[in-house]
Every structure is written in structure tokens, then in C-alpha cells.
Design a protein around this motif. Sequence first.
Motif, short mmCIF file in Angstrom:
data_model
loop_
_atom_site.label_atom_id
_atom_site.label_comp_id
_atom_site.label_asym_id
_atom_site.label_seq_id
_atom_site.Cartn_x
_atom_site.Cartn_y
_atom_site.Cartn_z
N GLY A 188 0.85 -1.23 -0.37
CA GLY A 188 -0.35 -0.11 -0.39
C GLY A 188 0.80 1.27 -0.02
O GLY A 188 0.41 2.39 0.02
N HIS A 189 2.26 1.29 0.10
CA HIS A 189 3.22 2.03 0.27
C HIS A 189 3.21 2.32 -1.32
O HIS A 189 3.94 2.15 -1.74
N PHE A 190 3.38 3.71 -2.13
CA PHE A 190 4.15 4.15 -3.60
C PHE A 190 5.23 4.85 -2.77
O PHE A 190 5.64 5.51 -2.21
N GLY A 191 5.77 3.70 -3.74
CA GLY A 191 7.55 4.34 -4.07
C GLY A 191 8.32 4.23 -5.07
O GLY A 191 7.18 4.14 -6.17
N LYS A 192 9.71 4.75 -5.43
CA LYS A 192 9.90 4.48 -6.57
C LYS A 192 9.78 2.76 -7.01
O LYS A 192 9.57 3.00 -8.14
N ASN A 193 9.98 1.81 -6.24
CA ASN A 193 10.06 0.59 -7.11
C ASN A 193 8.38 0.37 -7.74
O ASN A 193 8.17 0.24 -8.53
N THR A 194 7.16 1.00 -6.76
CA THR A 194 6.15 0.83 -7.41
C THR A 194 5.59 1.62 -8.35
O THR A 194 4.95 0.87 -9.15
N ALA A 195 6.22 2.59 -8.55
CA ALA A 195 6.76 3.33 -9.70
C ALA A 195 6.39 3.16 -11.42
O ALA A 195 5.99 3.53 -11.96
N LYS A 196 7.88 2.29 -10.84
CA LYS A 196 9.06 1.88 -11.71
C LYS A 196 8.20 0.94 -12.63
O LYS A 196 7.67 0.35 -13.51
N ALA A 197 7.22 -0.09 -11.77
CA ALA A 197 6.93 -1.41 -11.90
C ALA A 197 4.81 -1.12 -13.12
O ALA A 197 4.83 -1.84 -13.76
N ILE A 198 4.88 0.58 -12.27
CA ILE A 198 3.15 0.87 -12.99
C ILE A 198 3.42 1.11 -14.33
O ILE A 198 3.15 0.95 -15.22
N ALA A 199 4.59 2.27 -14.09
CA ALA A 199 5.23 2.68 -15.69
C ALA A 199 5.36 1.20 -16.60
O ALA A 199 5.13 0.95 -17.40
N GLN A 200 6.71 0.38 -16.73
CA GLN A 200 6.32 -1.10 -17.12
C GLN A 200 4.79 -2.33 -17.71
O GLN A 200 5.66 -2.05 -18.70
N HIS A 201 4.89 -1.83 -16.75
CA HIS A 201 3.51 -3.53 -16.59
C HIS A 201 2.43 -2.16 -17.07
O HIS A 201 2.33 -2.99 -18.48
N TYR A 202 2.23 -0.70 -17.80
CA TYR A 202 1.49 -0.29 -18.80
C TYR A 202 2.46 0.64 -19.71
O TYR A 202 2.08 0.95 -20.97
N GLU A 203 3.14 -0.22 -19.99
CA GLU A 203 4.43 0.66 -21.33
C GLU A 203 4.93 2.00 -21.37
O GLU A 203 4.51 2.31 -22.68
N LEU A 204 3.76 3.20 -20.10
CA LEU A 204 4.05 4.12 -20.30
C LEU A 204 5.84 4.09 -20.66
O LEU A 204 6.82 4.25 -19.40
N SER A 205 6.35 5.54 -21.48
CA SER A 205 7.72 6.43 -21.19
C SER A 205 7.39 6.71 -19.90
O SER A 205 6.73 6.71 -18.71
N ASN A 206 8.90 7.05 -19.60
CA ASN A 206 8.66 7.67 -17.78
C ASN A 206 8.22 8.93 -17.79
O ASN A 206 7.73 9.91 -16.86
N GLU A 207 8.00 10.41 -18.82
CA GLU A 207 7.38 11.57 -19.16
C GLU A 207 5.66 10.84 -18.94
O GLU A 207 4.90 11.89 -18.65
N ARG A 208 5.60 10.13 -19.77
CA ARG A 208 3.82 9.70 -19.23
C ARG A 208 3.95 8.96 -18.12
O ARG A 208 2.45 9.75 -17.46
N ALA A 209 4.47 8.46 -17.80
CA ALA A 209 3.96 7.97 -16.69
C ALA A 209 4.08 8.84 -16.03
O ALA A 209 3.72 8.69 -14.74
N ALA A 210 5.09 9.45 -15.18
CA ALA A 210 5.50 10.85 -14.27
C ALA A 210 4.16 12.07 -14.23
O ALA A 210 3.77 11.73 -13.18
N HIS A 211 4.05 11.89 -15.55
CA HIS A 211 2.94 13.49 -15.50
C HIS A 211 0.97 12.60 -14.98
O HIS A 211 0.53 13.26 -13.90
N LEU A 212 1.12 11.34 -15.67
CA LEU A 212 -0.10 10.65 -15.46
C LEU A 212 -0.05 9.97 -14.17
O LEU A 212 -0.47 10.06 -12.64
N MET A 213 1.28 9.78 -13.03
CA MET A 213 0.40 9.41 -11.40
C MET A 213 0.51 10.97 -11.17
O MET A 213 0.11 10.76 -9.84
N GLY A 214 1.43 11.61 -11.55
CA GLY A 214 1.83 13.21 -10.55
C GLY A 214 0.09 13.95 -10.52
O GLY A 214 -0.26 14.19 -9.52
N GLN A 215 -0.26 13.27 -11.77
CA GLN A 215 -1.92 14.23 -11.81
C GLN A 215 -2.86 12.84 -10.69
O GLN A 215 -2.81 13.93 -9.69
#
Length: 205
Positions: A18-45
Motif C-alpha cells: 500500500g506504500h507508493f514509492g520508487k519500485n511501485t512507480a517503476k513497476a506501474i510504468a513498465q506494466h502499462y508500457e509508459l515512457s518515463n515522461e508519460r508515466a510521471a505526468h499520469l502518476m503525478g496528477q
Amino acid sequence: MSDAMKKLQDKVGVGADGHFGKNTAKAIAQHYELSNERAAHLMGQASHESGHWRHTRENLNYSAESMMRVWPSRFPDLASCEGLARNPKALAENVYFGRLGNDTKEKASLYVGRGFLQLTGYSNVKSFASDMGCPEVIEDPSLLETNYAFETALWFFNKNKLFDIADDGVNEETIRKISKRVNGGYHGLNDRIEQTNKIYEYLNG
């Protein structure tokens, strides 16, 4: 953190603590096949809109003063708030009936904001269900709070072509543009900037 974060972590293959951190962020980006830029904007919002991943359902338990602040044209004075303050169902019926495909008061109170980006209204839920192949959310929109909390954000970015804007990079101007499309204004802009930049660092770390 919400149960929705644990479900998301389980889905992307990291420890569901339940804790959001670096590993979770990277796993989300990889799972949904998002570039770092797209993933950062999506997760940031999504982080900002959900109170840093804590809330996946719109809280309409407003005081009269809050209603007047959030909807000044609809509730110009205390008299206009009568019967609606601290009454989420009645407030939803008042605010959302006749909008967003809610042609009945039942729909207005059922299809309140849910998911990490607060997907709201029958028409949006119906479109989401069709595009994402999950018709069960029409009958049970609470699934948007848990099983599909992140997918609502993903769908919103795709639907509104926000990933095209995200491709311009992670910088304040781009965050402002995306924030305007997500929020309709710049409410909470500083936190949106902070969250997006922090997650971008996670993804590049």
C-alpha cells in the motif's frame, strides 16, 4: 494508503504494502508500457487528485460554507444550501443531475467521482466501460474505486490526448497544461508540480 493502491501493486507485480514509492512507480510504468515522461505526468496528477493515493471516491460531505466556496454560482448563500449540507446523496443529485449523462437523480448520486482521477458521470463511466472492456462497472461503479482505480486515470489521459502533451517532457509549462485539462484550472498546482517531478526522479533513479 487505499486498498486500491494494494490492488494496483498486486496487478503490476510488486509487494502489495500500500506504500507508493520508487519500485511501485517503476513497476506501474513498465506494466502499462509508459515512457518515463508519460508515466510521471499520469502518476503525478493521479497522486494529487487522490490525496496522494489515499482517496478513490469523491467526498461530497460538504459544509454549507464549503459548498458556497466550491460552487459559488450554484450556492450563492446559506439559504441555497439548505438540506444539502452534510448530505452527500442530496448534494450529488443537485450538482450532477442533468449533466454528464445523468438523466435521473439516481444516476447523479450513483456515478459520483471514483478512481484515482475521479471519473464522474454516467456518460463517462459508460464510455470507460466500453473502451476498457469492463461492462460490470456500469452496474457496480464501486469497482472504479478498487479494481480499476488506475485505469480510470489511464483512460482519461488517452481520451483527452494528454499523453501527447506529456511527450513534451517534464517541466513546469507542460505540467501546467496538463493540470488545466485535468482540473479545469490550476487548483493545487504546486503539489501537482512537486508530485510529477518526484515521480519522474523515481523513474529515472
